[in-house]
Motif scaffolding. Structure first.
Motif, mmCIF file in Angstrom:
data_model
loop_
_atom_site.group_PDB
_atom_site.id
_atom_site.type_symbol
_atom_site.label_atom_id
_atom_site.label_comp_id
_atom_site.label_asym_id
_atom_site.label_seq_id
_atom_site.Cartn_x
_atom_site.Cartn_y
_atom_site.Cartn_z
ATOM 1 N N LEU A 44 42.492 43.912 45.977
ATOM 2 C CA LEU A 44 42.140 42.554 45.555
ATOM 3 C C LEU A 44 40.782 42.218 46.152
ATOM 4 C CD1 LEU A 44 45.664 41.015 46.261
ATOM 5 C CD2 LEU A 44 44.761 41.763 44.046
ATOM 6 N N CYS A 71 38.566 39.409 42.279
ATOM 7 C CA CYS A 71 39.213 38.101 42.305
ATOM 8 C C CYS A 71 38.235 36.933 42.381
ATOM 9 C CB CYS A 71 40.177 38.023 43.488
ATOM 10 S SG CYS A 71 41.488 39.258 43.415
ATOM 11 N N THR A 114 43.793 35.363 47.410
ATOM 12 C CA THR A 114 44.755 35.897 46.450
ATOM 13 C C THR A 114 45.862 36.657 47.168
ATOM 14 O OG1 THR A 114 42.999 36.092 44.796
ATOM 15 C CG2 THR A 114 45.006 37.352 44.406
#
Length: 300
Positions: free
Chosen positions: A147, A171, A180
């Motif tokens: 991420l 992200c 996230t």
């Protein structure tokens, strides 16, 4: 290794700092992807397998400063700052240009990555936050999700490194990956705890795990533990093999929930607050639940 498609030269050399339960299998994937790897860890026993495989090892983070990219996979923010800017850290080892990218795979607060970027502001180093989802099983299988947070061109430049261990999702700007991950972890920890107890209820009522899991996957209970029975067993086995492993994952979980609550400061979050209290109170009964699922899921 491939080019990044943004005009930057491809990454050739990679330093990985933190060869623990996640870092060690990730290092293997990076090496197999063709990167010239240096593995750094303070524990000689963690480095032994890499030495035996002919991979460069070191106990000093400063020795990684000549790599194109450095992936930090330590447990805490304090450790991250120590290996990056402390005595013998990456910053102290920079000579000339130094590394082009530092990616932080550790789950820390976004403010800690902002501070890290500030510490390297006088160098050419670009910082990307890159927390990873998928746990130990995903690390072993090479099915992690990275991420990533940072400038689009920076994430594109390090994407080949991240893709060696799974897949990459951008992200947003620096810190977005960690935000996230905090949201992800609250949901994942909830699933980990409640699913084991639900699986025990199923076993106590004579339901076969191989029959149960497909039904859950097809219904509203669908989560990362319902993709298949073997995967669910492997997840619980990874964290319940010993009391130390079980306690370690619970400590990490408590840290992650606190990070999420800090991000949600000022909001009414009774369920997340209750999740933290539950995580602080669980003991051997939950360890036994996890071991029961690991043993088969349908045999008590």
């Amino acid at each position: 290794m491939t080019g990044q498609g943004n005009g930057a030269p491809p990454l050739r050399t990679v330093g990985l700092i933190g060869a623990g339960s996640m870092g060690a299998p990730i290092a293997g994937h990076i090496h197999r992807a063709g990167f010239e790897l240096t593995v750094c860890d303070s524990r000689p026993e963690a480095l032994a397998q890499f030495k035996a495989a002919g991979i460069r090892t070191t106990r000093s983070p400063a020795d990684c400063a000549g790599c194109d990219a450095i992936f930090i996979l330590v447990a805490t923010a304090a450790q991250m700052h120590a290996v990056a800017t402390g005595e013998g850290g990456i910053l102290s080892g920079i000579a000339g240009d130094g590394p082009r990218y530092i990616a932080v795979g550790s789950t820390v607060a976004p403010a800690d990555v902002d501070a890290l970027a500030g510490a390297f502001a006088g160098t050419r180093v670009r910082v990307v936050d890159a927390p990873i989802s998928g746990g130990v099983v995903g690390a072993r299988r090479g099915t992690l999700t990275v991420l990533a947070g940072g400038a689009a061109e920076d994430v594109a430049a390090v994407r080949p490194l991240f893709d060696s261990m799974g897949r990459t999702l951008h992200c947003g700007p620096l810190g977005a990956g960690l935000k996230t991950k905090a949201v992800n972890n609250v949901i994942a920890i909830s699933n980990l705890l409640i699913s084991a107890e639900a699986f025990r209820i199923a076993a106590a009522n004579g339901l076969r795990f191989e029959d149960l899991i497909p039904a859950l996957e097809a219904g509203s209970a669908r989560n990362f533990l319902t993709r298949d029975a073997d995967y669910a067993r492997e997840v619980y086995a990874a964290w319940s093999g010993s009391k130390a492993e079980y306690e370690a994952v619970n400590e990490i979980g408590r840290k992650d929930i606190r990070l999420a609550l800090e991000l949600g400061k000022g909001l009414d979050l009774p369920a997340v607050e209750s999740l933290l209290k539950l995580k602080e109170s669980i003991g051997d009964e939950t360890l036994e639940n996890w071991r029961s699922v690991a043993r088969g899921g349908d045999r008590d």
